[in-house]
Scaffold this motif. Structure first.
Motif, mmCIF file in Angstrom:
data_model
loop_
_atom_site.group_PDB
_atom_site.id
_atom_site.type_symbol
_atom_site.label_atom_id
_atom_site.label_comp_id
_atom_site.label_asym_id
_atom_site.label_seq_id
_atom_site.Cartn_x
_atom_site.Cartn_y
_atom_site.Cartn_z
ATOM 1 N N LEU A 16 36.502 43.573 38.029
ATOM 2 C CA LEU A 16 35.146 43.828 37.537
ATOM 3 C C LEU A 16 35.099 44.071 36.037
ATOM 4 C CD1 LEU A 16 33.579 46.267 40.171
ATOM 5 C CD2 LEU A 16 32.915 43.919 39.691
ATOM 6 N N ARG A 17 36.143 44.705 35.517
ATOM 7 C CA ARG A 17 36.162 45.080 34.103
ATOM 8 C C ARG A 17 37.453 44.558 33.466
ATOM 9 N NH1 ARG A 17 34.250 51.437 34.896
ATOM 10 N NH2 ARG A 17 32.514 50.948 36.269
ATOM 11 N N PRO A 18 37.476 43.288 33.077
ATOM 12 C CA PRO A 18 38.688 42.702 32.506
ATOM 13 C C PRO A 18 39.227 43.532 31.343
ATOM 14 C CG PRO A 18 37.064 40.992 32.912
ATOM 15 C CD PRO A 18 36.384 42.320 33.166
ATOM 16 N N GLY A 19 40.541 43.704 31.330
ATOM 17 C CA GLY A 19 41.189 44.472 30.276
ATOM 18 C C GLY A 19 41.274 45.958 30.570
ATOM 19 N N VAL A 20 40.638 46.417 31.651
ATOM 20 C CA VAL A 20 40.664 47.834 32.005
ATOM 21 C C VAL A 20 41.552 48.020 33.233
ATOM 22 C CG1 VAL A 20 39.268 49.822 32.733
ATOM 23 C CG2 VAL A 20 38.334 48.171 31.090
ATOM 24 N N GLN A 21 42.419 49.020 33.173
ATOM 25 C CA GLN A 21 43.283 49.331 34.300
ATOM 26 C C GLN A 21 42.530 50.184 35.316
ATOM 27 O OE1 GLN A 21 46.847 48.406 34.725
ATOM 28 N NE2 GLN A 21 45.892 46.906 33.369
ATOM 29 N N VAL A 22 42.830 49.964 36.597
ATOM 30 C CA VAL A 22 42.165 50.676 37.680
ATOM 31 C C VAL A 22 43.186 50.928 38.782
ATOM 32 C CG1 VAL A 22 41.406 48.533 38.813
ATOM 33 C CG2 VAL A 22 40.135 50.651 39.221
ATOM 34 N N TRP A 23 42.988 51.996 39.544
ATOM 35 C CA TRP A 23 43.760 52.193 40.773
ATOM 36 C C TRP A 23 42.776 52.601 41.855
ATOM 37 C CZ3 TRP A 23 44.198 56.981 43.284
ATOM 38 C CH2 TRP A 23 43.818 58.104 42.550
ATOM 39 N N THR A 24 43.124 52.344 43.108
ATOM 40 C CA THR A 24 42.172 52.579 44.185
ATOM 41 C C THR A 24 42.721 53.520 45.249
ATOM 42 O OG1 THR A 24 42.872 50.727 45.586
ATOM 43 C CG2 THR A 24 41.232 50.254 43.875
ATOM 44 N N VAL A 40 42.889 54.577 58.538
ATOM 45 C CA VAL A 40 44.045 54.432 57.648
ATOM 46 C C VAL A 40 43.593 54.748 56.221
ATOM 47 C CG1 VAL A 40 43.686 51.943 57.350
ATOM 48 C CG2 VAL A 40 45.943 52.912 56.941
ATOM 49 N N VAL A 41 44.460 55.438 55.490
ATOM 50 C CA VAL A 41 44.203 55.794 54.093
ATOM 51 C C VAL A 41 45.207 55.031 53.236
ATOM 52 C CG1 VAL A 41 44.103 57.671 52.407
ATOM 53 C CG2 VAL A 41 43.419 58.090 54.783
ATOM 54 N N THR A 42 44.715 54.365 52.192
ATOM 55 C CA THR A 42 45.597 53.569 51.329
ATOM 56 C C THR A 42 45.373 53.915 49.867
ATOM 57 O OG1 THR A 42 44.035 51.728 51.036
ATOM 58 C CG2 THR A 42 45.509 51.628 52.961
ATOM 59 N N GLU A 43 46.361 53.573 49.043
ATOM 60 C CA GLU A 43 46.255 53.690 47.585
ATOM 61 C C GLU A 43 46.959 52.503 46.957
ATOM 62 O OE1 GLU A 43 47.842 57.348 46.064
ATOM 63 O OE2 GLU A 43 46.039 58.472 46.601
ATOM 64 N N THR A 44 46.576 52.204 45.726
ATOM 65 C CA THR A 44 47.289 51.206 44.931
ATOM 66 C C THR A 44 47.777 51.855 43.646
ATOM 67 O OG1 THR A 44 45.365 50.489 43.642
ATOM 68 C CG2 THR A 44 45.758 49.359 45.755
ATOM 69 N N ASP A 45 48.739 51.198 43.008
ATOM 70 C CA ASP A 45 49.093 51.559 41.645
ATOM 71 C C ASP A 45 48.050 50.939 40.719
ATOM 72 O OD1 ASP A 45 51.381 53.051 42.274
ATOM 73 O OD2 ASP A 45 52.641 51.254 42.310
ATOM 74 N N ARG A 46 48.199 51.147 39.429
ATOM 75 C CA ARG A 46 47.261 50.588 38.462
ATOM 76 C C ARG A 46 47.412 49.076 38.384
ATOM 77 N NH1 ARG A 46 48.447 55.493 37.607
ATOM 78 N NH2 ARG A 46 47.056 56.964 36.587
ATOM 79 N N PHE A 47 46.260 48.409 38.225
ATOM 80 C CA PHE A 47 46.246 46.960 38.014
ATOM 81 C C PHE A 47 45.023 46.635 37.176
ATOM 82 C CE2 PHE A 47 43.970 47.822 41.941
ATOM 83 C CZ PHE A 47 42.839 47.019 41.873
ATOM 84 N N GLU A 48 44.961 45.412 36.641
ATOM 85 C CA GLU A 48 43.814 45.044 35.817
ATOM 86 C C GLU A 48 42.601 44.797 36.697
ATOM 87 O OE1 GLU A 48 42.273 41.817 32.481
ATOM 88 O OE2 GLU A 48 44.326 41.684 33.243
ATOM 89 N N SER A 49 41.505 45.417 36.365
ATOM 90 C CA SER A 49 40.277 45.328 37.144
ATOM 91 C C SER A 49 39.719 43.913 37.146
ATOM 92 C CB SER A 49 39.240 46.285 36.557
ATOM 93 O OG SER A 49 37.977 46.060 37.141
ATOM 94 N N HIS A 97 39.291 54.076 40.470
ATOM 95 C CA HIS A 97 39.455 55.015 39.355
ATOM 96 C C HIS A 97 39.839 54.219 38.108
ATOM 97 C CE1 HIS A 97 39.545 58.621 41.981
ATOM 98 N NE2 HIS A 97 40.031 57.766 42.858
ATOM 99 N N TYR A 98 38.926 54.134 37.152
ATOM 100 C CA TYR A 98 39.153 53.352 35.936
ATOM 101 C C TYR A 98 39.756 54.210 34.836
ATOM 102 C CZ TYR A 98 36.379 49.774 38.160
ATOM 103 O OH TYR A 98 35.928 48.825 39.041
ATOM 104 N N GLU A 99 40.692 53.622 34.104
ATOM 105 C CA GLU A 99 41.303 54.321 32.973
ATOM 106 C C GLU A 99 40.432 54.098 31.749
ATOM 107 O OE1 GLU A 99 45.465 53.893 32.455
ATOM 108 O OE2 GLU A 99 45.721 54.990 34.323
ATOM 109 N N THR A 100 39.373 54.908 31.678
ATOM 110 C CA THR A 100 38.421 54.801 30.577
ATOM 111 C C THR A 100 37.874 56.188 30.279
ATOM 112 O OG1 THR A 100 36.322 53.822 29.864
ATOM 113 C CG2 THR A 100 36.559 54.250 32.205
ATOM 114 N N THR A 101 37.355 56.345 29.080
ATOM 115 C CA THR A 101 36.722 57.616 28.731
ATOM 116 C C THR A 101 35.217 57.532 28.930
ATOM 117 O OG1 THR A 101 36.590 56.898 26.428
ATOM 118 C CG2 THR A 101 38.504 58.232 27.073
#
Length: 100
Positions: A54-62, A43-52, A80-84
């Motif tokens: 592991l990294r508080p304050g950083v949005q992530v999706w899986t 099975v293949v799954t995805e999530t929308d963005r949520f607060e990590s 996938h972290y929303e960071t530069t």
């Protein structure tokens, strides 16, 4: 690397109520999981963005690919972290057992 916190995946028969939560981070609540594809024992799954967790304050999706092996679920989850920063993607090996 960073150790991934344990999570509980709730998988329903109709694929519409899948979600996961971090028992060690109850303030994060539950995160809805979309089932993208089911093929045989995979099975293949995805999530929308949520607060990590592991990294508080950083949005992530899986994006995850799981395979059922008996009562175990094994696979790979890509966060996938929303960071530069250079570490914007984290590959996590996943192994879990069916809850009693």
């Amino acid at each position: 690397g960073e150790p991934a916190p344990p999570y509980e995946l709730t998988a329903t028969a109709d694929q519409s109520g899948w979600e996961f939560r971090f028992p060690d981070y109850p303030d994060r609540g539950t995160i809805p999981v979309r089932v993208i594809e089911v093929a045989g024992d995979s099975v293949v799954t995805e999530t929308d963005r949520f607060e990590s967790a592991l990294r508080p304050g950083v949005q992530v999706w899986t994006h995850a690919v799981y395979r059922l092996e008996g009562d175990r679920l094994v696979g790979n989850l890509v966060a996938h972290y929303e960071t530069t920063e250079p570490d914007s993607v984290l590959n996590i090996s996943v192994e879990g057992t069916r809850a009693p």
